[in-house]
Design a protein around this motif. Structure first.
Motif, mmCIF file in Angstrom:
data_model
loop_
_atom_site.group_PDB
_atom_site.id
_atom_site.type_symbol
_atom_site.label_atom_id
_atom_site.label_comp_id
_atom_site.label_asym_id
_atom_site.label_seq_id
_atom_site.Cartn_x
_atom_site.Cartn_y
_atom_site.Cartn_z
ATOM 1 N N VAL A 80 47.103 43.494 36.838
ATOM 2 C CA VAL A 80 46.768 43.403 35.424
ATOM 3 C C VAL A 80 47.601 44.440 34.687
ATOM 4 C CG1 VAL A 80 44.932 43.662 33.712
ATOM 5 C CG2 VAL A 80 44.404 42.700 35.956
ATOM 6 N N LYS A 81 48.228 44.005 33.593
ATOM 7 C CA LYS A 81 49.011 44.937 32.778
ATOM 8 C C LYS A 81 48.105 45.477 31.683
ATOM 9 C CE LYS A 81 53.494 45.454 30.589
ATOM 10 N NZ LYS A 81 54.726 44.755 30.221
ATOM 11 N N GLU A 82 47.913 46.788 31.695
ATOM 12 C CA GLU A 82 47.050 47.427 30.719
ATOM 13 C C GLU A 82 47.855 47.854 29.500
ATOM 14 O OE1 GLU A 82 45.051 50.597 32.789
ATOM 15 O OE2 GLU A 82 43.553 49.211 33.580
ATOM 16 N N GLU A 83 47.134 48.304 28.467
ATOM 17 C CA GLU A 83 47.807 48.816 27.278
ATOM 18 C C GLU A 83 48.750 49.935 27.670
ATOM 19 O OE1 GLU A 83 45.872 49.870 23.545
ATOM 20 O OE2 GLU A 83 44.319 48.412 24.107
ATOM 21 N N GLN A 113 51.166 49.919 31.632
ATOM 22 C CA GLN A 113 50.812 50.336 32.984
ATOM 23 C C GLN A 113 50.229 49.149 33.761
ATOM 24 O OE1 GLN A 113 49.969 53.883 35.468
ATOM 25 N NE2 GLN A 113 51.544 53.303 34.186
ATOM 26 N N TRP A 114 50.713 48.946 35.006
ATOM 27 C CA TRP A 114 50.198 47.877 35.859
ATOM 28 C C TRP A 114 49.141 48.443 36.801
ATOM 29 C CZ3 TRP A 114 51.127 42.729 35.635
ATOM 30 C CH2 TRP A 114 52.186 42.310 34.830
ATOM 31 N N GLU A 131 40.211 49.646 41.920
ATOM 32 C CA GLU A 131 41.617 49.912 41.693
ATOM 33 C C GLU A 131 42.276 50.351 42.994
ATOM 34 O OE1 GLU A 131 44.160 53.184 39.308
ATOM 35 O OE2 GLU A 131 42.660 52.128 38.106
ATOM 36 N N ARG A 175 48.249 51.865 40.788
ATOM 37 C CA ARG A 175 48.572 51.984 39.374
ATOM 38 C C ARG A 175 50.023 52.395 39.275
ATOM 39 N NH1 ARG A 175 45.864 52.718 34.529
ATOM 40 N NH2 ARG A 175 43.877 52.460 35.602
#
Length: 193
Positions: free
Chosen positions: A166-169, A172-173, A182, A185
């Motif tokens: 998942v690509k976060e804001e 960052q993956w 998790e 990261r």
């Protein structure tokens, strides 16, 4: 009766002779000028020798190749590979090795192997890049290579289908298990941004 050459020029030799002639002419150099330049580099090739190189009747050895590239002000790759087109043209490198012009340049520049690995493509490419560089450039590549090995190990431990990237804001993956834990990261696998 015409005698066949025992060892005729291959496709790279043909490109080499044409590139030398084209670059020499583009620089407004005569064969004598080029001869004098390579001689000043300690590799004398008389003007007749330059004519024969360009005609394909005289071979160029490794020392000649370096001197000619220096004298013409280009890289060795610029003498050996195609320089025109859009990069999609086929280039024969060896009897059973044909690449696009763009891939041939990437291979010659040490950025990409000429063939794909059946497994661990990214690791194979990193290994090629590492082995294609001098020692003083290898530390940075080793760090990338080791990070990729670590990521591959984590992906393997996680299991092929039991996680989701998942690509976060902020770009960052994050890799999470199906249960939402998790695991990783950082950059996504394969270096995708």
């Amino acid at each position: 009766m015409t005698e066949e050459k025992k060892n005729p020029l291959g496709p790279t030799g043909e490109r080499l002779r044409l590139n030398i002639a084209r670059l020499r002419e583009a620089r407004g150099m005569s064969k004598k000028d080029l001869s004098e330049r390579v001689a000043s580099l300690g590799r004398p090739i008389p003007p007749l020798g330059i004519s024969r190189v360009e005609a394909g009747t005289r071979r160029v050895d490794a020392d000649d190749l370096i001197a000619l590239a220096l004298a013409l002000g280009v890289s060795v790759n610029a003498l050996l590979l195609p320089r025109d087109g859009d990069g999609t043209e086929s280039v024969d490198l060896a009897e059973h090795v044909t690449l696009t012009a763009a891939d041939a340049w990437r291979w010659a520049d040490g950025d990409k192997p000429h063939e794909k690995a059946e497994r661990d493509q990214y690791g194979y490419e990193l290994r090629y890049r590492l082995d294609s560089r001098p020692e003083w450039e290898r530390d940075a590549l080793r760090q990338i290579y080791n990070r990729e090995l670590e990521k591959a190990s984590k992906r393997s431990a996680l299991g092929a289908n039991s996680g989701e990237w998942v690509k976060e804001e902020g770009g960052q993956w994050v890799l999470r298990t199906a249960a939402g834990h998790e695991v990783w990261r950082g950059p996504a696998p394969g270096g995708d941004a």
